[in-house]
Design an enzyme around this catalytic site. Structure first.
Site, PDB file in Angstrom:
ATOM      1  N   GLY A  19      45.336 101.891  37.701  1.00 27.77           N
ATOM      2  CA  GLY A  19      46.045 100.764  38.287  1.00 27.77           C
ATOM      3  C   GLY A  19      45.843 100.700  39.787  1.00 27.77           C
ATOM      4  O   GLY A  19      45.339 101.640  40.413  1.00 27.77           O
ATOM      5  N   CYS A  20      46.262  99.586  40.374  1.00 25.90           N
ATOM      6  CA  CYS A  20      46.035  99.368  41.806  1.00 25.90           C
ATOM      7  C   CYS A  20      46.920 100.281  42.668  1.00 25.90           C
ATOM      8  O   CYS A  20      46.423 100.963  43.569  1.00 25.90           O
ATOM      9  CB  CYS A  20      46.255  97.904  42.161  1.00 25.90           C
ATOM     10  SG  CYS A  20      47.798  97.197  41.544  1.00 25.90           S
TER      11      CYS A  20
END
Length: 341
Positions: A144-145
């Site tokens: 994920g970011c």
């Protein structure tokens, strides 16, 4: 040439994959899948790509024959479709969260859906590109970011056992593109403009992802206090990470540690002492910029890590992982400079 397909073709992650892969000398895009826009030209959804002749196709109606399929979809999609491609010998790089968490109960708790079968979760390789070994992988869980920015900032400290593992606080801020293209009240212009809000405190789906990775490095459970914030800009993540050191360190020693750890990684840039990165300085690029500080009076380190959430935090890292799997130079197709100003 490596032939690829992109599932979820009408979203921000997909259009960023398209933008970047157009410059990749070893890759050709064979399919762009979209259920809702099947048989429509790509340019109807993305007029800025008017010069490209791709057309969306239905994944249900297509006999897929390619080397890699990217899933740029929300969660609860790839876990249903990926087995079909894996059985055909097609590699899968999943940009959603369906294969990131190894614990099925945690997935259900944080994602609100039933997790993928345990066999698939065990097969999936979670790949922070700078730290993973995935040459033989067929199923890659792209991070994920928020975790990408956070884990690149924390990995050296945890690996070297330099911090109190119970002291980790992550204060992270993201632009609105991280919420995707779906409509929701909190991302309406009138709701978010000139506004700053914390959200999903204690229950954000990236919290267990961060903890799982750090626990694997430390060899014991690591918990984090993680608070995300939404800010009125389109792209970018800035994570400010606070940790208590378990030994006396100077900022020079911490800086040298980070320089040494990332000396062979082109996409991680360690800022000079006293200099801290801004999101604009990595905009549109696959770079992660990191600045470090030591509060010697409190024996505390502060790490500032910035990325573009759609590139290093999603599509760029996915391409970086593709490069690793196919034994290409990691910068292949990803050497774009940040867009500035």
């Amino acid at each position: 040439m490596i032939e690829v397909g992109i599932v979820g073709g009408s979203g921000y992650g997909a259009v960023e994959l398209i933008r970047l892969l157009q410059h990749h000398p070893e890759v050709t895009i064979k399919y762009i899948f979209s259920h809702s826009k099947a048989n429509e030209p790509l340019s109807h959804t993305f007029p800025h790509l008017n010069h490209l002749t791709y057309q969306f196709v239905s994944i249900e109606e297509t006999t897929v024959d390619c080397d890699v399929v990217f899933f740029a979809t929300p969660s609860n999609v790839s876990k249903h479709l990926a087995p079909r491609f894996l059985e055909q010998g097609i590699k899968v790089i999943d940009l959603s969260g369906d294969f990131r968490l190894k614990n099925r109960d945690l997935y259900q708790q944080f994602y609100g859906e039933e997790a993928a079968p345990q066999a698939l979760l065990d097969e999936a390789h979670y790949s922070i590109a700078e730290w993973s070994s995935i040459k033989e992988a067929n199923l890659i869980a792209n991070p994920g970011c928020f975790p990408t920015a956070t884990l690149l900032g924390l990995h050296p400290l945890v690996e070297e056992q330099l911090i109190d593992l119970k002291s980790i606080i992550v204060d992270a801020k993201t632009g609105v593109s991280g919420a995707g293209r779906s409509l929701a009240q909190h991302v309406h212009y009138a709701e978010m403009n000139e506004n700053l809000s914390a959200y999903a405190i204690g229950k954000h789906k990236h919290k267990p992802e961060i903890e799982q990775y750090l626990s694997g490095i430390a060899g014991q459970h690591v918990g984090v206090t993680f608070t995300p914030h939404l800010i009125p800009m389109t792209r970018g993540i800035l994570a400010t990470i606070y940790v208590n050191l378990n030994k006396k360190m100077t900022v020079e020693a911490l800086y040298n540690l980070y320089r040494d750890k990332y000396s062979n990684d082109n996409f991680v840039r360690i800022r000079d002492i006293g200099e801290f990165p801004k999101t604009k300085e990595v905009y549109g690029s696959n770079y992660c910029d990191i600045g470090v500080y030591v509060d010697e009076s409190n024996n505390q380190a502060i790490i500032v890590s910035v990325i573009d959430n759609l590139v290093k935090g999603a599509s760029g890292q996915a391409i970086q992982n593709l490069n690793k799997v196919f034994n290409l130079e990691q910068m292949t197709g990803l050497n774009q400079l940040p867009v500035y100003p």
